[in-house]
Design an enzyme around this catalytic site. Sequence first.
Site, PDB file in Angstrom:
ATOM      1  N   LEU A  33       1.075  -4.316 -29.627  1.00 36.46           N
ATOM      2  CA  LEU A  33       0.240  -5.468 -29.262  1.00 36.46           C
ATOM      3  C   LEU A  33       1.071  -6.654 -28.755  1.00 36.46           C
ATOM      4  O   LEU A  33       0.632  -7.794 -28.820  1.00 36.46           O
ATOM      5  CB  LEU A  33      -0.658  -5.893 -30.441  1.00 36.46           C
ATOM      6  CG  LEU A  33      -1.636  -4.818 -30.944  1.00 36.46           C
ATOM      7  CD1 LEU A  33      -2.448  -5.347 -32.133  1.00 36.46           C
ATOM      8  CD2 LEU A  33      -2.600  -4.384 -29.837  1.00 36.46           C
ATOM      9  N   GLY A  36      -0.648  -6.093 -25.231  1.00 36.39           N
ATOM     10  CA  GLY A  36      -1.995  -5.501 -25.289  1.00 36.39           C
ATOM     11  C   GLY A  36      -2.913  -6.307 -26.197  1.00 36.39           C
ATOM     12  O   GLY A  36      -2.464  -7.201 -26.912  1.00 36.39           O
ATOM     13  N   ASP A  51       6.115  -0.211 -32.720  1.00 32.35           N
ATOM     14  CA  ASP A  51       7.012  -0.363 -31.573  1.00 32.35           C
ATOM     15  C   ASP A  51       7.519   1.023 -31.164  1.00 32.35           C
ATOM     16  O   ASP A  51       7.911   1.805 -32.038  1.00 32.35           O
ATOM     17  CB  ASP A  51       8.191  -1.261 -31.997  1.00 32.35           C
ATOM     18  CG  ASP A  51       9.028  -1.716 -30.825  1.00 32.35           C
ATOM     19  OD1 ASP A  51       9.402  -0.874 -29.984  1.00 32.35           O
ATOM     20  OD2 ASP A  51       9.301  -2.926 -30.744  1.00 32.35           O
ATOM     21  N   GLN A  75       8.141  -2.816 -21.197  1.00 32.88           N
ATOM     22  CA  GLN A  75       8.377  -4.183 -20.771  1.00 32.88           C
ATOM     23  C   GLN A  75       8.039  -4.129 -19.282  1.00 32.88           C
ATOM     24  O   GLN A  75       8.721  -3.442 -18.518  1.00 32.88           O
ATOM     25  CB  GLN A  75       9.851  -4.519 -21.046  1.00 32.88           C
ATOM     26  CG  GLN A  75      10.257  -5.961 -20.839  1.00 32.88           C
ATOM     27  CD  GLN A  75      10.001  -6.512 -19.461  1.00 32.88           C
ATOM     28  OE1 GLN A  75       9.107  -7.349 -19.270  1.00 32.88           O
ATOM     29  NE2 GLN A  75      10.722  -6.050 -18.477  1.00 32.88           N
ATOM     30  N   TYR A 140      14.156  -3.867 -14.320  1.00 36.36           N
ATOM     31  CA  TYR A 140      12.909  -3.117 -14.533  1.00 36.36           C
ATOM     32  C   TYR A 140      12.893  -1.815 -13.716  1.00 36.36           C
ATOM     33  O   TYR A 140      12.614  -0.741 -14.248  1.00 36.36           O
ATOM     34  CB  TYR A 140      11.715  -4.006 -14.161  1.00 36.36           C
ATOM     35  CG  TYR A 140      10.393  -3.288 -14.142  1.00 36.36           C
ATOM     36  CD1 TYR A 140       9.754  -2.935 -15.327  1.00 36.36           C
ATOM     37  CD2 TYR A 140       9.773  -2.954 -12.932  1.00 36.36           C
ATOM     38  CE1 TYR A 140       8.532  -2.269 -15.304  1.00 36.36           C
ATOM     39  CE2 TYR A 140       8.556  -2.301 -12.900  1.00 36.36           C
ATOM     40  CZ  TYR A 140       7.940  -1.954 -14.085  1.00 36.36           C
ATOM     41  OH  TYR A 140       6.733  -1.289 -14.066  1.00 36.36           O
ATOM     42  N   PHE A 200       1.652 -17.147  -2.193  1.00 34.71           N
ATOM     43  CA  PHE A 200       3.069 -17.495  -2.019  1.00 34.71           C
ATOM     44  C   PHE A 200       3.541 -16.892  -0.698  1.00 34.71           C
ATOM     45  O   PHE A 200       3.409 -15.694  -0.480  1.00 34.71           O
ATOM     46  CB  PHE A 200       3.898 -16.965  -3.193  1.00 34.71           C
ATOM     47  CG  PHE A 200       3.595 -17.694  -4.472  1.00 34.71           C
ATOM     48  CD1 PHE A 200       4.184 -18.928  -4.742  1.00 34.71           C
ATOM     49  CD2 PHE A 200       2.692 -17.172  -5.395  1.00 34.71           C
ATOM     50  CE1 PHE A 200       3.887 -19.617  -5.908  1.00 34.71           C
ATOM     51  CE2 PHE A 200       2.385 -17.861  -6.568  1.00 34.71           C
ATOM     52  CZ  PHE A 200       2.982 -19.086  -6.826  1.00 34.71           C
ATOM     53  N   ARG A 207       0.533  -4.997   0.406  1.00 30.23           N
ATOM     54  CA  ARG A 207       0.693  -4.204  -0.812  1.00 30.23           C
ATOM     55  C   ARG A 207      -0.309  -3.054  -0.782  1.00 30.23           C
ATOM     56  O   ARG A 207      -1.305  -3.092  -0.058  1.00 30.23           O
ATOM     57  CB  ARG A 207       0.406  -5.064  -2.057  1.00 30.23           C
ATOM     58  CG  ARG A 207       1.407  -6.174  -2.319  1.00 30.23           C
ATOM     59  CD  ARG A 207       2.746  -5.619  -2.778  1.00 30.23           C
ATOM     60  NE  ARG A 207       3.740  -6.667  -3.016  1.00 30.23           N
ATOM     61  CZ  ARG A 207       4.564  -7.149  -2.090  1.00 30.23           C
ATOM     62  NH1 ARG A 207       4.503  -6.718  -0.848  1.00 30.23           N
ATOM     63  NH2 ARG A 207       5.456  -8.075  -2.400  1.00 30.23           N
ATOM     64  N   GLU A 267      11.218 -11.422  -3.014  1.00 26.09           N
ATOM     65  CA  GLU A 267       9.978 -10.637  -2.958  1.00 26.09           C
ATOM     66  C   GLU A 267      10.017  -9.649  -1.782  1.00 26.09           C
ATOM     67  O   GLU A 267      10.387 -10.030  -0.661  1.00 26.09           O
ATOM     68  CB  GLU A 267       8.783 -11.578  -2.783  1.00 26.09           C
ATOM     69  CG  GLU A 267       7.480 -10.931  -3.161  1.00 26.09           C
ATOM     70  CD  GLU A 267       6.282 -11.786  -2.759  1.00 26.09           C
ATOM     71  OE1 GLU A 267       5.223 -11.209  -2.551  1.00 26.09           O
ATOM     72  OE2 GLU A 267       6.425 -13.014  -2.640  1.00 26.09           O
TER      73      GLU A 267
HETATM   74  N1  LIG Z   1       0.204  -2.888 -13.514  1.00 27.28           N
HETATM   75  C1  LIG Z   1       0.857  -2.379 -12.483  1.00 27.28           C
HETATM   76  O1  LIG Z   1       0.584  -2.704 -11.316  1.00 27.28           O
HETATM   77  C2  LIG Z   1       1.954  -1.363 -12.717  1.00 27.28           C
HETATM   78  C3  LIG Z   1       2.675  -0.906 -11.595  1.00 27.28           C
HETATM   79  C4  LIG Z   1       3.676   0.033 -11.786  1.00 27.28           C
HETATM   80  C5  LIG Z   1       3.935   0.540 -13.056  1.00 27.28           C
HETATM   81  N2  LIG Z   1       3.239   0.071 -14.131  1.00 27.28           N
HETATM   82  C6  LIG Z   1       3.553   0.633 -15.455  1.00 27.28           C
HETATM   83  O2  LIG Z   1       2.344   1.012 -16.078  1.00 27.28           O
HETATM   84  C7  LIG Z   1       2.464   0.882 -17.494  1.00 27.28           C
HETATM   85  C8  LIG Z   1       1.303   0.067 -18.045  1.00 27.28           C
HETATM   86  O3  LIG Z   1       1.379  -1.245 -17.486  1.00 27.28           O
HETATM   87  P1  LIG Z   1       0.206  -2.325 -17.642  1.00 27.28           P
HETATM   88  O4  LIG Z   1       0.082  -3.019 -16.339  1.00 27.28           O
HETATM   89  O5  LIG Z   1      -0.974  -1.689 -18.253  1.00 27.28           O
HETATM   90  O6  LIG Z   1       0.887  -3.358 -18.640  1.00 27.28           O
HETATM   91  P2  LIG Z   1       0.350  -3.963 -20.032  1.00 27.28           P
HETATM   92  O7  LIG Z   1       1.370  -4.992 -20.433  1.00 27.28           O
HETATM   93  O8  LIG Z   1      -1.063  -4.357 -19.935  1.00 27.28           O
HETATM   94  O9  LIG Z   1       0.458  -2.704 -20.996  1.00 27.28           O
HETATM   95  C9  LIG Z   1       1.631  -2.353 -21.671  1.00 27.28           C
HETATM   96  C10 LIG Z   1       1.264  -2.094 -23.115  1.00 27.28           C
HETATM   97  O10 LIG Z   1       2.441  -1.668 -23.815  1.00 27.28           O
HETATM   98  C11 LIG Z   1       2.517  -2.360 -25.041  1.00 27.28           C
HETATM   99  N3  LIG Z   1       3.940  -2.451 -25.411  1.00 27.28           N
HETATM  100  C12 LIG Z   1       4.908  -3.169 -24.788  1.00 27.28           C
HETATM  101  N4  LIG Z   1       6.078  -2.984 -25.430  1.00 27.28           N
HETATM  102  C13 LIG Z   1       5.844  -2.138 -26.449  1.00 27.28           C
HETATM  103  C14 LIG Z   1       6.665  -1.569 -27.465  1.00 27.28           C
HETATM  104  N5  LIG Z   1       7.960  -1.852 -27.547  1.00 27.28           N
HETATM  105  N6  LIG Z   1       6.097  -0.726 -28.365  1.00 27.28           N
HETATM  106  C15 LIG Z   1       4.762  -0.424 -28.297  1.00 27.28           C
HETATM  107  N7  LIG Z   1       3.942  -0.948 -27.369  1.00 27.28           N
HETATM  108  C16 LIG Z   1       4.485  -1.784 -26.454  1.00 27.28           C
HETATM  109  C17 LIG Z   1       1.899  -3.717 -24.799  1.00 27.28           C
HETATM  110  O11 LIG Z   1       1.429  -4.335 -25.988  1.00 27.28           O
HETATM  111  C18 LIG Z   1       0.756  -3.354 -23.836  1.00 27.28           C
HETATM  112  O12 LIG Z   1      -0.419  -3.040 -24.543  1.00 27.28           O
HETATM  113  C19 LIG Z   1       3.826   0.270 -17.747  1.00 27.28           C
HETATM  114  O13 LIG Z   1       4.718   1.301 -18.093  1.00 27.28           O
HETATM  115  C20 LIG Z   1       4.206  -0.340 -16.411  1.00 27.28           C
HETATM  116  O14 LIG Z   1       5.623  -0.408 -16.244  1.00 27.28           O
HETATM  117  C21 LIG Z   1       2.269  -0.873 -13.994  1.00 27.28           C
END
Ligand SMILES: NC(=O)c1ccc[n+]([C@@H]2O[C@H](COP(=O)([O-])OP(=O)(O)OC[C@H]3O[C@@H](n4cnc5c(N)ncnc54)[C@H](O)[C@@H]3O)[C@@H](O)[C@H]2O)c1
Length: 304
Positions: A33, A36, A51, A75, A140, A200, A207, A267
Amino acid sequence: MRVMVTGGAGFIGSHIVDLLVERGCRVLVVDNLSAGREDNLNPGAEFSDLDVCSRRIIPLVNKFKPEAVIHQAAQVSVPRSVESPFNDARVNILGTVNLLEACRLAGVRKMIYASSAAVYGEPEYLPVDEKHRLRPLSGYGLSKYTGERYLELYRQMYGLRYTVLRYANVYGPRQDARGEGGVVAKFIDRLQKGKPPLVFGDGRQTRDFVYVRDVAGANLAALSQGDDQVLNVGTGEPTGINKLAELLKDIAGCRGKVEYAPRRRGEIVHSCLANQRIKRHLSWQPRWNLEQGLKETYEAASKR
Ligand SMILES: NC(=O)c1ccc[n+]([C@@H]2O[C@H](COP(=O)([O-])OP(=O)(O)OC[C@H]3O[C@@H](n4cnc5c(N)ncnc54)[C@H](O)[C@@H]3O)[C@@H](O)[C@H]2O)c1
């Protein structure tokens, strides 16, 4: 089917959990969380507040005995990975290794891994296919790529199957507009405060916007197909940021003019992912077009 979803309280993870529960799967969400939200948790799923770096993940996976693990927890912020590379590497690399170890010990069949277009770095051609050179430009991008390589290694060493899904720009309901929330969430947030979108740069950057429910669908398809594949998840269609701002203004009925601020350093100007491979391996294709997806996202944000 028993499936564990890390990050299942987050934006994308919670949509994956919803689909799994709808399909009658038994689901365990693991999320600390940190980003999340509890109200994203599907009541039909079990939840462990943990975690992914914790060693307690090993007995947890062993007890739940999932057939597959869908790994979304991460992250997720590019700037934070630059400011704090140690934490980015800890969560994204060590967290993934910890989870792979837990899967190996529990005899899990497959891991589905959320990767990103960030592994490619600056595109050398468009749309970017899976053969494109990998030259991440941030901690990242590198940590996501390293996670991919660990999955390959665990396949080689222990036979743990995988599908790597490299997401384009995901948007949809539950995306957080704060912090690193995507541009769609940020534009909607401003529109709901009565302000026009803030762009920006000149807004000519492009995209590949893919709807979150399509991304969730790709994860579900990977449960039974696409073993040991690396697949882009995108629409293959570039959308200009100015066009996005105008579409959202129309949906919101906003008459104000789009506002502009200086371009952000570093960017990428154009980004778009080829999707032929995922079409072939997962019989997947995007079902939402941008207008539909934006409308649903706007309506969901209005109800929140
Ligand atoms: N949103 C995008 O456009 C996008 C694009 C490319 C990749 N991603 C990948 O998709 C995945 C989900 O991303 P999202 O946009 O839903 O992000 P988000 O931050 O909404 O979801 C990530 C979740 O992981 C949980 N979390 C973070 N660190 C944690 C830990 N150490 N232990 C347990 N839980 C942990 C957070 O609480 C959160 O609920 C990620 O791996 C992200 O890198 C997202």
